[in-house]
Design an enzyme around this catalytic site. Sequence first.
Site, PDB file in Angstrom:
ATOM      1  N   THR A 398       5.435   2.079  -2.022  1.00 55.03           N
ATOM      2  CA  THR A 398       6.225   0.851  -1.588  1.00 55.03           C
ATOM      3  C   THR A 398       7.624   1.048  -1.923  1.00 55.03           C
ATOM      4  OG1 THR A 398       5.564  -0.380  -3.464  1.00 55.03           O
ATOM      5  CG2 THR A 398       4.181  -0.855  -1.291  1.00 55.03           C
ATOM      6  N   THR A 416       6.588  -2.202   2.348  1.00 55.66           N
ATOM      7  CA  THR A 416       5.879  -0.854   2.382  1.00 55.66           C
ATOM      8  C   THR A 416       5.565  -0.549   3.517  1.00 55.66           C
ATOM      9  OG1 THR A 416       3.790  -0.037   1.363  1.00 55.66           O
ATOM     10  CG2 THR A 416       3.564  -2.282   2.076  1.00 55.66           C
ATOM     11  N   SER A 462      -3.515  -6.693  -1.455  1.00 52.41           N
ATOM     12  CA  SER A 462      -2.469  -5.867  -1.988  1.00 52.41           C
ATOM     13  C   SER A 462      -2.216  -6.186  -3.478  1.00 52.41           C
ATOM     14  CB  SER A 462      -1.100  -6.413  -1.089  1.00 52.41           C
ATOM     15  OG  SER A 462       0.047  -5.988  -1.987  1.00 52.41           O
ATOM     16  N   GLY A 485       1.484   1.019  -5.647  1.00 51.50           N
ATOM     17  CA  GLY A 485       0.323   0.849  -5.448  1.00 51.50           C
ATOM     18  C   GLY A 485      -0.437  -0.142  -6.401  1.00 51.50           C
TER      19      GLY A 485
END
Length: 577
Positions: A398, A416, A462, A485
């Site tokens: 991202t 992202t 997320s 991540g």
Amino acid sequence: MCIAKLLSLALLLVSATAAAQTRPAPEAATGRLQKTETLARHEMVVAANPLAAQAGLDILHRGGSAIDAAIAVQMMLNLVEPQSSGIGGGALILYWDARQKLLYAYDGRETAPAAARPSRFLNPDGTPMDFRKAVIGGRSVGVPGVLRALELAHQAHGRLDWGQDFQPAIAAAAAGFAVSPRLHELLSQDSVLPQDPVARALFYQPDGQALPVGALLRNPDLAETLRRIATDGADAFYRGPIAEAIVAAVRGHPTNPGDMTDADLANYHAAVRPAVCGSFRLLRICGFGPPSSGGIATLQILGILQALGPAKPGPVTPQDIHLYSEAARLAFADRDAYVADPDFVRVPVDGLIDPAYLAGRARLIDPQHSMGHAEPGEPPGRRGMAPPIGFGPSEHGTSHVSIIDRDGNALSMTTTIESAFGSHLLVGGFLLNNQLTDFSFLPERNGSAVVNRVEAGKRPRSSMSPTILFDATGHLYGVAGSPGGSVIINYVTGSLWLMIDKGYAPLAAISLPHFGSRNGLTELEADAPISWESALEAMGHKVRRLEMTSGLHVIMRGPQGWIGAADPRREGVALGD
């Protein structure tokens, strides 16, 4: 505690941080950029590329607010850092409105198409698809959300005309920009992108080699796309020719087509969510709630550490890393079990961050030996819920943007397209996300439904952790966030803990080798001291070293103004005045 004592303690905290800021950052590891902290009295932008940060600062100079600057930054990042974010992806935005003294959370996470089913990522024999095969093509593409989220936030907080915020990126896309070392490296490593004729013409030389560092990269297709959106608003993306091109690319992939429709794009909406806030020491820390697990996990880790005892300023020790990693194990166990899209799953948010619950979780930690693996707890509010079942792949790359404007408005935005270059589908000069691979590939486990399974219209869980901090008097104290991540949680939380409890200056905190656990092995950044590893192994930790290319972007209050720091592992900068 009386307000006078709170104020006194808050000033002590600021003084301790200021003292720490006189210490130099650790020497950068091989491959890291040498950076310094940036001091600004009025406004600051920290972003992943100098051109993007400058675009945001220019918008602030023109009288724009933090959201105006964020739009300019995001559009420029789409151009100069296409591997990480853009209008083909999603974003989570925390926005502090200084005049209203209100915190807003804008959810621009992608959604699954209406035709999506829980078996989306299963092979015919019921086994999970290979992750890389699932990523490349239309199957992995979620309905993009970043433009709707930015539009919603701009309607509430923007000062400049929507179209004006797009002008820096439009001009740069038409004129071209110099390819950065990071973009060149990632283009060189990618074996799929050169196979697409349009992407090959844009990013590669005639012989198939990636454009070299410093080469001029023009993206006229993106310039035209941004012109349409600047003129006609986000509707130009979600309806009409751009939307039709997205659907055609998704459905027309030759080996891995998706099922997105025009209606999926037209019906997408960004959501306003409640922020998730809690106290740590003398600060109030606010993050993003479900569908992100980041805000909850950060508050859980810090709450458990607070329950273990008072802050112990000074250099990080293996004992510190042990306690932090055990707290992270407990938080990740709850994350995997309970957190998913709140429109589909009842998440016991208040129970998960309840101080009494976290104190109970802290009592599970042995000060001298690792638990290895943690089980989810039973937070208040859990009663009546289905058995907790969490499973799924980790999220990937991202970008993060931190901004404070001269009126004290603040923005923390993590944005992202998921993996590097997303689904590898290029449309209108931008790449489409592969965000649906953030869902669990297995819809059931042991006969029970997995909370993060694929469902029509659902947003995948997320780990993005945009964070805004306030002092004991309610005044803005800092802004933080990172790409990375599922490791984002440890990047952000670990850095906050280093600054608040250990007294590290912002750049020193984000430069220190990373550590933590995601409820598996204890993870150390590749260049972490050998002494850390040996001491942790003596306490029963199974240690794994790995590359941790965080992109932490931090702004914290200092004695003379705002102190900004950009992660030395990437190309970001902090600019301000």
